[in-house]
Design a protein around this motif. Structure first.
Motif, PDB file in Angstrom:
ATOM      1  N   CYS A   1       6.772   0.457   1.055  1.00  0.00           N
ATOM      2  CA  CYS A   1       5.894  -0.312   1.939  1.00  0.00           C
ATOM      3  C   CYS A   1       6.460  -1.724   2.108  1.00  0.00           C
ATOM      4  O   CYS A   1       6.840  -2.371   1.132  1.00  0.00           O
TER       5      CYS A   1
ATOM      6  N   HIS B   1      -2.186   0.406   3.075  1.00  0.00           N
ATOM      7  CA  HIS B   1      -1.907  -0.577   4.126  1.00  0.00           C
ATOM      8  C   HIS B   1      -1.937   0.049   5.513  1.00  0.00           C
ATOM      9  O   HIS B   1      -2.309  -0.591   6.493  1.00  0.00           O
TER      10      HIS B   1
ATOM     11  N   LEU C   1       4.848  -4.256   2.797  1.00  0.00           N
ATOM     12  CA  LEU C   1       3.882  -5.270   2.373  1.00  0.00           C
ATOM     13  C   LEU C   1       3.664  -5.316   0.868  1.00  0.00           C
ATOM     14  O   LEU C   1       3.349  -6.356   0.316  1.00  0.00           O
ATOM     15  N   CYS C   2       3.804  -4.137   0.185  1.00  0.00           N
ATOM     16  CA  CYS C   2       3.475  -4.140  -1.241  1.00  0.00           C
ATOM     17  C   CYS C   2       4.454  -3.378  -2.131  1.00  0.00           C
ATOM     18  O   CYS C   2       4.253  -3.297  -3.338  1.00  0.00           O
TER      19      CYS C   2
ATOM     20  N   CYS D   1       2.507   1.806   3.197  1.00  0.00           N
ATOM     21  CA  CYS D   1       1.946   2.755   2.241  1.00  0.00           C
ATOM     22  C   CYS D   1       0.602   3.225   2.807  1.00  0.00           C
ATOM     23  O   CYS D   1       0.126   2.693   3.811  1.00  0.00           O
TER      24      CYS D   1
HETATM   25 ZN   LIG Z   1       1.424  -1.279   0.956  1.00  0.00          ZN
END
Ligand SMILES: [Zn+2]
Ligand SMILES: [Zn+2]
Length: 300
Positions: free
Chosen positions: A3, A25, A5-6, A22
């Motif tokens: 992901c 998200h 973002l994370c 993911c």
């Molecule tokens: Zn994520």
């Protein structure tokens, strides 16, 4: 694939945005994008009763699910409308799926059938006819949805059209040179007798809608409509899919380009005035609506 973002394991690659997401998200992003489309375009206001066209396919199922989640506990009422066109071997399963999702979400549902409304199944309408099945289906479905939404006292009619559908429609109008229809594609003003239509998922690609339905456990694998191959849309869809995979973002740019043209044209392109159909009273261009015209042909 992680992901963006994370760093969790990604389940989707959004190449047109240059990122992967993911599951958490992705779901969050999906719901935020739908909410943004609704808010920016003033699609749904407090106190409204929204009829949602639920065919039982993945788009409309995801739409009902996402709307129920977005408006849970808020002053907006949802009601599902399902149209049974009467397509043997195809529609029965999707109607069951539509009933299941409405029940699961505790949303009131109305089912209207071509047979009850017009006296014929779609299968019967198209036997030996030269007109493409999608013409009959499109005209009568639109008519049935509008009538049902009015009967239910709904202030808007929401449909599950996705970004792919929208880009295909714009491209089809370009290819046919049909600028009148292109300019009518996103009506700016309400017309008497016509329940305003909204498309909360219009900025989200079809694949992501299927994924959203899947991760939320409401995905229903439905066969393609047996008549779908007979339409120009099928060819345009294949072309647009190929362009999107070669040049990610093609769909988005097609729609952005259309919105720009529409903006420039809105002064010179007066929206058509609708009249009442002399036979059924539904709004139409001219004296007789398309549904009554086609019914006349079927009976004649
Ligand atoms: Zn994520
Ligand atoms: Zn009519």
């Amino acid at each position: 694939m992680l992901c963006s973002l994370c760093r969790e394991r990604a389940i989707v690659s959004q190449r047109y945005l240059g990122r992967q997401l993911c599951q958490d998200h992705f779901v969050q992003d999906f719901e935020e994008r739908m909410a943004k489309t609704i808010v920016v375009n003033g699609m749904i206001e407090k106190g409204e009763r929204i009829a949602v066209a639920v065919s039982g396919g993945k788009d409309s199922t995801a739409l009902l699910f996402a709307l129920a989640r977005a408006f849970a506990g808020r002053d907006v009422e949802l009601v599902a409308v399902t149209v049974d066109e009467g397509i043997a071997g195809y529609r029965d399963d999707t109607i069951l799926a539509a009933e299941r999702i409405a029940r699961q979400l505790k949303v009131e549902q109305m089912i209207v059938s071509f047979r009850e409304e017009y006296g014929y199944d779609l299968d019967e309408m198209v036997v030996g006819k030269r007109v493409a099945p999608c013409t009959y289906c499109g005209v009568f479905r639109k008519n049935a949805l509008n009538c049902a939404a009015k009967r239910l006292g709904a202030s808007k009619l929401a449909t599950g059209h996705n970004q792919d559908d929208e880009a295909q429609s714009v491209m089809m109008n370009y290819l046919k040179g049909d600028m009148e229809r292109l300019m009518r594609f996103r009506p700016r003003r309400e017309q008497p007798g016509l329940v305003p239509r909204i498309k909360p998922l219009r900025d989200i690609p079809e694949k992501e809608i299927a994924l959203y339905a899947m991760v939320n456990g409401v995905y229903f694998e439905s066969r393609e409509c047996p008549y779908a191959q007979l339409s120009l849309r099928a060819d345009v869809r294949d072309m647009m899919n190929r362009m999107e995979s070669l040049f990610p973002g093609t769909r988005q740019r097609t729609l952005q380009g259309f919105e720009r043209i529409e903006d420039l044209c809105k002064e010179g392109w007066a929206q058509m005035e609708l009249a009442e159909c002399g036979e059924c009273g539904e709004p139409c261009v001219g004296e007789r609506c398309k549904a009554c015209e086609l019914l006349g042909r079927l009976r004649g």
